[in-house]
Scaffold this active site. Structure first.
Site, PDB file in Angstrom:
ATOM      1  N   LYS A 282      36.053  25.690  40.899  1.00 13.30           N
ATOM      2  CA  LYS A 282      36.189  24.244  41.031  1.00 13.30           C
ATOM      3  C   LYS A 282      34.818  23.582  41.033  1.00 13.30           C
ATOM      4  O   LYS A 282      33.830  24.206  41.425  1.00 13.30           O
ATOM      5  CB  LYS A 282      36.870  23.915  42.370  1.00 13.30           C
ATOM      6  N   ARG A 356      50.839  29.126  42.743  1.00  5.08           N
ATOM      7  CA  ARG A 356      52.114  29.533  42.133  1.00  5.08           C
ATOM      8  C   ARG A 356      52.218  31.058  42.031  1.00  5.08           C
ATOM      9  O   ARG A 356      53.319  31.609  42.030  1.00  5.08           O
ATOM     10  CB  ARG A 356      52.272  28.835  40.776  1.00  5.08           C
TER      11      ARG A 356
END
Ligand code: BES
Ligand code: ZN
Ligand code: MN
Length: 501
Positions: A282, A356
């Site tokens: 990130k 996920r």
């Protein structure tokens, strides 16, 4: 904190502070007129001056005059027609927070103005306001420090005043509200703790302590068992960190036991103790917030404890996959293909779409343990906060009947959700050359696709609650400190309690 319900008029009740909810235009007749008369017209004068009004959560301290309390606190509650459960909780929280740094041992709250207009009347208001006061007392600035002087007051006594009603029933409702608030605060404390403090192992230890305290069954799985079982997605995220992953499984009731709605409900929470993004790292801007990427896990751990306190033995399963998503020589690379616990081959095109992956294996595992209904909670996407902001949680669910159950629980809890569509056609964009699917595929429709990916791991009724926008707030509000909000805790508890014997 003791909760006491008093059936009386508000001017008769001694307390350090008496909170008076102000709904709509201030009409100084009836009991409010009497409070004003006893304050020697101070309420009316401040209203005329514009200092007291019904603007939500705006609090004004007033001299009491001849009222039994030592201070009055007028607290804006909005328009009567718009009063809802969420607002009732926030009024309690705002009253408590308005008193930050003040010396207050007993806070009385006059329920009647709210009870007159809210569905469920005084019983509902007692529970919601009590929960709000507890949630309002939460102050994350004291997690690591003990020299904070601005915290909301630690009350010896919360006094709820109702002009009528059954004190026993109201007390029961208020005590339930206190426990709900304490559960939310437990989730918030865990969630706010920093990543150097709460690793997956520490989160598992905390869960263990909580399980022992409330008589819950617990099983914590490390990398060896997870690998042996075939949790390839869970391990793919966990392997990059020196802090080994933990799959935390807690249960109330017995294995596979059905509740009164014939469900074995499982609540599953994303527990990324820090999300650097992994190799798909990130940007550094706001990366520090990613210590709260474990909020879903903290919430399900707290929620099962709350259910155990309110209705011991209610069948419920909580699964919290805990990992740290880090770059390093052992990390999963973009393009790595792994086998999920349900047998699907997944092409990890973006290591930052890690939530996920761990949730998918946790959902499969929950079904193996007998879950008939799944609800997962996750700070899954940044996209949900762009779509819905920090006040509304995004939801995906199938079938529609199960979403109705979740929505009904949310309504009782006073929490806001907006259902998003599972657009079947978009699954095509997630096809992979090498595997059955890839975990990410560009920005277009990415919020919907996050739901579609998770759906591949649910063969039973399932709901996904994306708290990427609502799970924590950057700015304090009159009713909440900055940081983790505890959102979805009350909904999960209400959903589970619907199946209590
Ligand atoms: N934990 C983040 C989502 C997030 C970001 C929540 C900011 C709250 C605030 C999640 O793991 C993530 O990185 N999601 C990516 C998904 C993308 C790579 C498909 C995102 O939202 O950008
Ligand atoms: Zn994440
Ligand atoms: Mn991520």
């Amino acid at each position: 904190m003791l909760v006491r319900v008093v059936i009386d008029q508000p001017w008769n009740v001694p307390a350090d502070v008496l909170a008076i909810p102000i709904l709509g235009d201030l009409a100084l007749d009836g009991p409010l007129g009497e409070l004003d008369r006893r304050s020697s017209g101070e309420l009316a004068a401040l209203a005329a001056f514009g200092e007291i009004n019904s603007e939500r959560y705006c609090g004004t301290l007033v001299k009491p005059g001849d009222n039994a309390a030592r201070r009055l606190l007028a607290i804006g509650a909005g328009n009567a027609a718009e009063l809802d459960r969420e607002t009732a909780v926030r009024i309690g929280a705002a009253a408590e927070r308005r008193l930050g740094g003040r010396t207050v041992r007993s806070l009385a709250i006059w329920l009647d103005p709210l009870a007159a207009v809210l569905d469920g009347g005084a019983d509902a208001v007692a529970g919601l306001v009590a929960r709000g006061v507890v949630e309002g007392a939460f102050d994350p600035s004291t997690i690591y420090r003990d020299n904070v002087t601005t915290s909301p007051p630690r009350l010896d006594e919360l006094i709820l005043i109702s002009g009528s009603g059954d004190a026993v029933a109201l007390t029961r409702a208020a005590e339930r509200g206190v426990i709900m608030g304490e559960g939310a605060n437990l989730a918030r404390t865990l969630s706010n703790r920093s990543a150097n403090d709460v690793s997956p192992e520490v989160l598992a230890e905390e869960a263990w302590t909580i399980a022992e305290r409330h008589g819950l069954w617990i099983d914590v799985m490390g990398p060896d068992r997870a690998t042996e079982l075939g949790m390839g997605m869970f391990m793919a995220v966990g392997r990059g960190s020196d802090n080994p992953p933990r799959m935390i499984v807690m249960r109330s009731g017995s294995e596979g036991q059905r509740d009164s709605l014939d469900r074995h409900l499982a609540i599953i929470g994303k527990g990324v103790t820090f999300d650097s993004g992994g190799i798909s790292i990130k940007p550094s801007d706001r990366m520090e917030e990613m210590k709260m990427d474990k909020s879903g896990a903290c919430t399900v751990i707290a929620a099962i404890a709350t259910v155990a306190r309110l209705a011991p033995g209610t069948p419920l399963l909580a699964v919290a996959p805990a990992v740290e998503n880090m770059p390093g020589p052992h990390s999963t690379r973009p393009g790595d293909v792994v086998r999920a616990l349900n047998g699907k081959w997944v092409d990890i095109t973006n290591t930052d779409a890690e939530g996920r992956l761990i949730l998918g294996d946790a959902m499969t595992y929950a079904e193996r343990l007998g879950a008939t209904h799944l609800v997962d909670v996750a700070t899954l996407t940044g996209a949900v906060s762009r779509a819905l902001g920090h006040l509304v949680t995004g939801a995906f669910a199938q079938p529609a009947t199960f979403f109705s159950d979740v929505a009904a629980a949310a309504a009782r809890a006073g929490e806001r959700y907006w259902q998003l569509p599972l657009v079947d056609e978009y699954i095509k964009d997630m096809e992979s050359w090498y595997g059955d699917m890839q975990n990410s595929s560009g920005a277009e429709g990415s919020l919907v696709k996050s739901g579609l990916f998770l759906r591949e791991f649910a063969t039973r009724p399932w709901a996904h609650l994306d708290i990427g926008g609502t799970g924590y707030i950057r700015k304090a509000t009159p009713y909440a400190a900055r940081g983790a909000t505890g959102v979805t805790h009350a909904t999960l508890v209400e959903l589970a309690l619907a199946g209590a014997a």
